[in-house]
Motif scaffolding. Structure first.
Motif, PDB file in Angstrom:
ATOM      1  N   VAL A 254      -4.034   4.031   2.265  1.00 44.27           N
ATOM      2  CA  VAL A 254      -2.891   3.407   2.934  1.00 44.27           C
ATOM      3  C   VAL A 254      -3.161   1.916   3.115  1.00 44.27           C
ATOM      4  CG1 VAL A 254      -1.596   3.293   5.107  1.00 44.27           C
ATOM      5  CG2 VAL A 254      -2.143   5.514   4.108  1.00 44.27           C
ATOM      6  N   ASN A 255      -4.369   1.577   3.568  1.00 45.30           N
ATOM      7  CA  ASN A 255      -4.686   0.168   3.799  1.00 45.30           C
ATOM      8  C   ASN A 255      -4.704  -0.643   2.506  1.00 45.30           C
ATOM      9  OD1 ASN A 255      -4.882   0.587   6.507  1.00 45.30           O
ATOM     10  ND2 ASN A 255      -7.115   0.670   6.565  1.00 45.30           N
ATOM     11  N   LEU A 256      -5.175  -0.031   1.415  1.00 46.91           N
ATOM     12  CA  LEU A 256      -5.254  -0.742   0.136  1.00 46.91           C
ATOM     13  C   LEU A 256      -3.886  -0.954  -0.496  1.00 46.91           C
ATOM     14  CD1 LEU A 256      -8.266   0.810  -1.805  1.00 46.91           C
ATOM     15  CD2 LEU A 256      -7.828  -1.625  -1.486  1.00 46.91           C
ATOM     16  N   PHE A 257      -3.076   0.085  -0.502  1.00 48.02           N
ATOM     17  CA  PHE A 257      -1.852   0.048  -1.318  1.00 48.02           C
ATOM     18  C   PHE A 257      -0.564   0.068  -0.491  1.00 48.02           C
ATOM     19  CE2 PHE A 257      -5.077   1.983  -4.061  1.00 48.02           C
ATOM     20  CZ  PHE A 257      -5.000   1.135  -5.157  1.00 48.02           C
ATOM     21  N   GLN A 258      -0.623   0.532   0.711  1.00 50.37           N
ATOM     22  CA  GLN A 258       0.582   0.777   1.524  1.00 50.37           C
ATOM     23  C   GLN A 258       1.722   1.336   0.665  1.00 50.37           C
ATOM     24  OE1 GLN A 258       2.860  -2.322   3.740  1.00 50.37           O
ATOM     25  NE2 GLN A 258       1.966  -1.360   5.524  1.00 50.37           N
TER      26      GLN A 258
END
Ligand SMILES: [Zn+2]
Length: 318
Positions: A254-258
Motif C-alpha cells: 500500500v505504501n509503495l503503490f497506493q
C-alpha cells in the motif's frame, strides 16, 4: 461475439478454457502436463486442450480471435520465449512460435502465470473497473501481479511482481530464494501450516489435534481458522500472528503503490472475513497515508483458479 482460448500451464496439469469477451468461461478441457517431455510436445498438448475447450463450448475454432497462455516461469514477451521454467525443465523455449504453429493465423499471447491470474481478477473479478490493482495470492508460495494505469507491470526483463520475495523479517525463516524472512516464508499457506504444526507441538490440548484426527500432518490451512472460530486460544494466537505478518507485507505494498485495490487470493483467502477484517484493521492503522480521504481497498479475489485461465485468454487487453 468475441472468443478467446486461455491456457494455464502448470507443473502437473494443463487447463484450457474458451472465454468470451466479458471473461465468462464457456468451455473447458484438462490434460496432464507430463513434465519432463520436450517443450514442443507439451505445446502440442496445450493446443489440443485449447481446441477441446472450444469444441466443448460449441464454438468453431475459426471464430476464436486469439490464444493466451499463462506459463510457470519468466515470459520474455519481446522474443516470445519462455526463458526458464524450473518445474518443467524448460530453458529458453520459443513457446509462442510453437503455439502459433498449432493455431495458424491467430494471435498468440503469453505471460507468467501469476501475472495472468492477476490480470483475470483485474478484468473480471475483484479488480473490475479499477485503474490500479495488486493481486496477492496466498498459496504454496506468495505470488502476485502489479497492474498500474491499466497495464501489467512486467519489469525490465519480465521478472517483476515477485511480491513473495520482499523481506519482512531479516531474521525470519529461510526462503527458497536464498534470503531470510521473505513475505512468502511467513505468509504463504505453506508458512501458515508450518506455524500451525509448531503451535500444536506446544499445545497438546488444542482443538486443532481433534480437527486433524490426532495427526498433525493432516493439519492444513483451514485447521487453524476453524479451531480459532470455535474458541481455541492457541489457534487464535497462530491466526493473529499470521495476519500480523500478512499485514506487514500488504502495508508495504500500500505504501509503495497506493493501488485502488489489493486483491487477496489463494487457498488461505478462503478463510474469508476471519482473515480479511483483522487484516484491514491493521493495515488501516499502519498505512502511511492513513489520513488520506481516499484509501486502498483490500478485497478478496473472486475467481479462484479460473483467474489464470480468464486472464490468459484476455492477455491481449494489456
Ligand atoms: Zn524469498
Amino acid at each position: 461475439m468475441e472468443y478467446y482460448i486461455g491456457i494455464d500451464l502448470g507443473g502437473t496439469n494443463i487447463a484450457a478454457a474458451l472465454v468470451d469477451g466479458q471473461g465468462k468461461i464457456l468451455g473447458r478441457a484438462n490434460l496432464a502436463t507430463g513434465a519432463g517431455r520436450p517443450a514442443a510436445e507439451i505445446a502440442a498438448d496445450m493446443a489440443h486442450a485449447g481446441r477441446r475447450a472450444a469444441e466443448q463450448a460449441g464454438v468453431p475454432i475459426e471464430q476464436v480471435s486469439a490464444v493466451g497462455m499463462g506459463v510457470p516461469g519468466t515470459a520474455n514477451q519481446k522474443e516470445g520465449v519462455l526463458e526458464f521454467a524450473n518445474n518443467l525443465g524448460f530453458l529458453h523455449e520459443p513457446i509462442v512460435e510453437m503455439m502459433a504453429g498449432c493455431f495458424p493465423g491467430k494471435q498468440i499471447w503469453f505471460d507468467n502465470d501469476a501475472n495472468a491470474a492477476a490480470w483475470g481478477e483485474y478484468l473480471a473479478g475483484g479488480g473490475r473497473g479499477a485503474d490500479s490493482m495488486i493481486a496477492v495470492t496466498l498459496g504454496t508460495g506468495v505470488g502476485g501481479g502489479i497492474i498500474l494505469g491499466g497495464k501489467l507491470w512486467n519489469g525490465v526483463n519480465y521478472g517483476a511482481g515477485e511480491l513473495g520475495h520482499m523481506v519482512i523479517d531479516q531474521n525470519g525463516p529461510e526462503c527458497n530464494c536464498g534470503r531470510r524472512g521473505c513475505f512468502e516464508a511467513l505468509a504463504s499457506a505453506t508458512a501458515l501450516i508450518r506455524q500451525t504444526r509448531e503451535a500444536m507441538d506446544n499445545a497438546p490440548k488444542s482443538l486443532m489435534w481433534e480437527l486433524c484426527g490426532g495427526d498433525k500432518r493432516m493439519a492444513d490451512g483451514k485447521t487453524v481458522f476453524e479451531a480459532a472460530g470455535r474458541g481455541d486460544r492457541t489457534a487464535a494466537m497462530v491466526v493473529e500472528r499470521y495476519i500480523s505478518y500478512l499485514a506487514v507485507g500488504i502495508t508495504n505494498l500500500v505504501n509503495l503503490f497506493q493501488p485502488e485495490i489489493i486483491c487477496i487470493g489463494g487457498g488461505v483467502s478462503l478463510a474469508g472475513a476471519a482473515l480479511l477484517e483483522p487484516l484491514k484493521q491493521i493495515v488501516a492503522a499502519g498505512d502511511y497515508a492513513r489520513d488520506s480521504s481516499v484509501r486502498t481497498e483490500i478485497r478478496l479475489a473472486e475467481l479462484g483458479n479460473d483467474a489464470g485461465l480468464i486472464g490468459a485468454a484476455l492477455l491481449g487487453r494489456r
